[in-house]
Design a protein around this motif. Structure first.
Motif, PDB file in Angstrom:
ATOM      1  N   ASN A 112       0.846  -1.196   0.000  1.00  0.00           N
ATOM      2  CA  ASN A 112       0.000   0.000   0.000  1.00  0.00           C
ATOM      3  C   ASN A 112       0.875   1.237   0.000  1.00  0.00           C
ATOM      4  O   ASN A 112       2.048   1.198   0.373  1.00  0.00           O
ATOM      5  CB  ASN A 112      -0.963  -0.011   1.189  1.00  0.00           C
ATOM      6  CG  ASN A 112      -0.245   0.016   2.506  1.00  0.00           C
ATOM      7  OD1 ASN A 112       0.294   1.043   2.900  1.00  0.00           O
ATOM      8  ND2 ASN A 112      -0.240  -1.104   3.213  1.00  0.00           N
ATOM      9  N   TYR A 113       0.278   2.316  -0.479  1.00  0.00           N
ATOM     10  CA  TYR A 113       0.953   3.613  -0.509  1.00  0.00           C
ATOM     11  C   TYR A 113      -0.106   4.700  -0.454  1.00  0.00           C
ATOM     12  O   TYR A 113      -1.295   4.442  -0.616  1.00  0.00           O
ATOM     13  CB  TYR A 113       1.832   3.746  -1.756  1.00  0.00           C
ATOM     14  CG  TYR A 113       1.072   3.719  -3.063  1.00  0.00           C
ATOM     15  CD1 TYR A 113       0.631   4.901  -3.670  1.00  0.00           C
ATOM     16  CD2 TYR A 113       0.781   2.521  -3.700  1.00  0.00           C
ATOM     17  CE1 TYR A 113      -0.060   4.879  -4.852  1.00  0.00           C
ATOM     18  CE2 TYR A 113       0.078   2.484  -4.891  1.00  0.00           C
ATOM     19  CZ  TYR A 113      -0.330   3.666  -5.471  1.00  0.00           C
ATOM     20  OH  TYR A 113      -1.032   3.648  -6.648  1.00  0.00           O
ATOM     21  N   GLU A 114       0.357   5.911  -0.220  1.00  0.00           N
ATOM     22  CA  GLU A 114      -0.546   7.055  -0.174  1.00  0.00           C
ATOM     23  C   GLU A 114      -0.432   7.810  -1.498  1.00  0.00           C
ATOM     24  O   GLU A 114       0.660   8.200  -1.907  1.00  0.00           O
ATOM     25  CB  GLU A 114      -0.161   7.967   0.998  1.00  0.00           C
ATOM     26  CG  GLU A 114      -1.275   8.865   1.440  1.00  0.00           C
ATOM     27  CD  GLU A 114      -0.941   9.559   2.752  1.00  0.00           C
ATOM     28  OE1 GLU A 114      -0.779  10.791   2.722  1.00  0.00           O
ATOM     29  OE2 GLU A 114      -0.837   8.852   3.769  1.00  0.00           O
ATOM     30  N   ASN A 115      -1.576   8.000  -2.184  1.00  0.00           N
ATOM     31  CA  ASN A 115      -1.533   8.671  -3.484  1.00  0.00           C
ATOM     32  C   ASN A 115      -1.471  10.192  -3.320  1.00  0.00           C
ATOM     33  O   ASN A 115      -1.401  10.713  -2.210  1.00  0.00           O
ATOM     34  CB  ASN A 115      -2.712   8.228  -4.365  1.00  0.00           C
ATOM     35  CG  ASN A 115      -4.054   8.689  -3.844  1.00  0.00           C
ATOM     36  OD1 ASN A 115      -4.153   9.463  -2.885  1.00  0.00           O
ATOM     37  ND2 ASN A 115      -5.116   8.206  -4.478  1.00  0.00           N
ATOM     38  N   ASN A 116      -1.524  10.900  -4.437  1.00  0.00           N
ATOM     39  CA  ASN A 116      -1.404  12.365  -4.428  1.00  0.00           C
ATOM     40  C   ASN A 116      -2.529  13.051  -3.671  1.00  0.00           C
ATOM     41  O   ASN A 116      -2.367  14.170  -3.192  1.00  0.00           O
ATOM     42  CB  ASN A 116      -1.365  12.897  -5.860  1.00  0.00           C
ATOM     43  CG  ASN A 116      -0.136  12.428  -6.598  1.00  0.00           C
ATOM     44  OD1 ASN A 116       0.848  12.045  -5.974  1.00  0.00           O
ATOM     45  ND2 ASN A 116      -0.194  12.439  -7.919  1.00  0.00           N
ATOM     46  N   GLU A 117      -3.680  12.384  -3.582  1.00  0.00           N
ATOM     47  CA  GLU A 117      -4.833  12.960  -2.882  1.00  0.00           C
ATOM     48  C   GLU A 117      -4.852  12.609  -1.404  1.00  0.00           C
ATOM     49  O   GLU A 117      -5.804  12.928  -0.699  1.00  0.00           O
ATOM     50  CB  GLU A 117      -6.120  12.478  -3.560  1.00  0.00           C
ATOM     51  CG  GLU A 117      -6.217  12.890  -5.018  1.00  0.00           C
ATOM     52  CD  GLU A 117      -7.346  12.179  -5.737  1.00  0.00           C
ATOM     53  OE1 GLU A 117      -8.038  11.359  -5.106  1.00  0.00           O
ATOM     54  OE2 GLU A 117      -7.522  12.450  -6.934  1.00  0.00           O
ATOM     55  N   GLY A 118      -3.831  11.915  -0.948  1.00  0.00           N
ATOM     56  CA  GLY A 118      -3.752  11.549   0.457  1.00  0.00           C
ATOM     57  C   GLY A 118      -4.524  10.300   0.826  1.00  0.00           C
ATOM     58  O   GLY A 118      -4.662   9.987   2.003  1.00  0.00           O
TER      59      GLY A 118
END
Length: 168
Positions: free
Chosen positions: A81-87
């Motif tokens: 998992n990761y955090e995208n540009n929109e948080g």
């Protein structure tokens, strides 16, 4: 505990070869795997499963696999998992392959003549690292010397072994 998966399907597009900043090859492709049943309308459905290969296996897949080729993949399922540009937190489920078998020869005429090629590597961590070994099931066109040929290749002749050579 066991995390092992074996898939047979067709590539949906050509593999994408990239390199990490450290220079490690990584290839991503999607395998379309038919479901064992049909829908209510009688249509065959498929699952589209993302596959990742690393190092020498990645380069081999990028060189030999093409869209539509029937391929067998063996590996493990990994969820990251990761955090995208929109948080927002994004979860990705993919198969980290350590064994890929090409089940069809190249359709472009430059294929392996129907023989399968196999690549495998032993991955020791979640990023796909580990020791690599490759095993090509062909003699690489070198028929001049018996020393360079695989002594266990199937040449169609029976093997002559006396009972004294058997350990049982």
């Amino acid at each position: 505990m066991l995390n092992r998966v074996i898939l047979i399907g067709r590539l949906t597009k050509d593999p994408e070869l990239r390199y990490t900043p450290a220079g490690v090859a990584v290839t991503q492709f999607t395998l379309a795997v038919d479901r064992p049943f049909t829908s209510q309308g009688g249509e065959r459905e498929a699952d589209f499963i993302p596959v990742v290969t690393w190092r020498q296996l990645a380069e081999t897949c990028a060189n030999y696999l093409r869209k539509g080729r029937l391929t067998a993949v063996e590996g493990r399922i990994q969820v990251r998992n990761y955090e995208n540009n929109e948080g927002k937190r994004v979860y990705v489920t993919e198969v980290i392959a350590d064994n890929v078998r090409f089940l069809e020869s190249n359709r472009d005429g430059g294929g392996s003549g129907g023989s399968s090629r196999e690549e495998s590597s032993n991955n020791s961590n979640n990023s796909g690292g580990g020791n690599n070994r490759s095993n090509y099931n062909s003699n690489n066109g070198n028929n001049n010397s018996r020393d360079n040929q695989d002594p266990f290749s199937d040449d169609g002749k029976p093997i002559d072994i006396s009972d004294d050579d058997l350990p049982f």
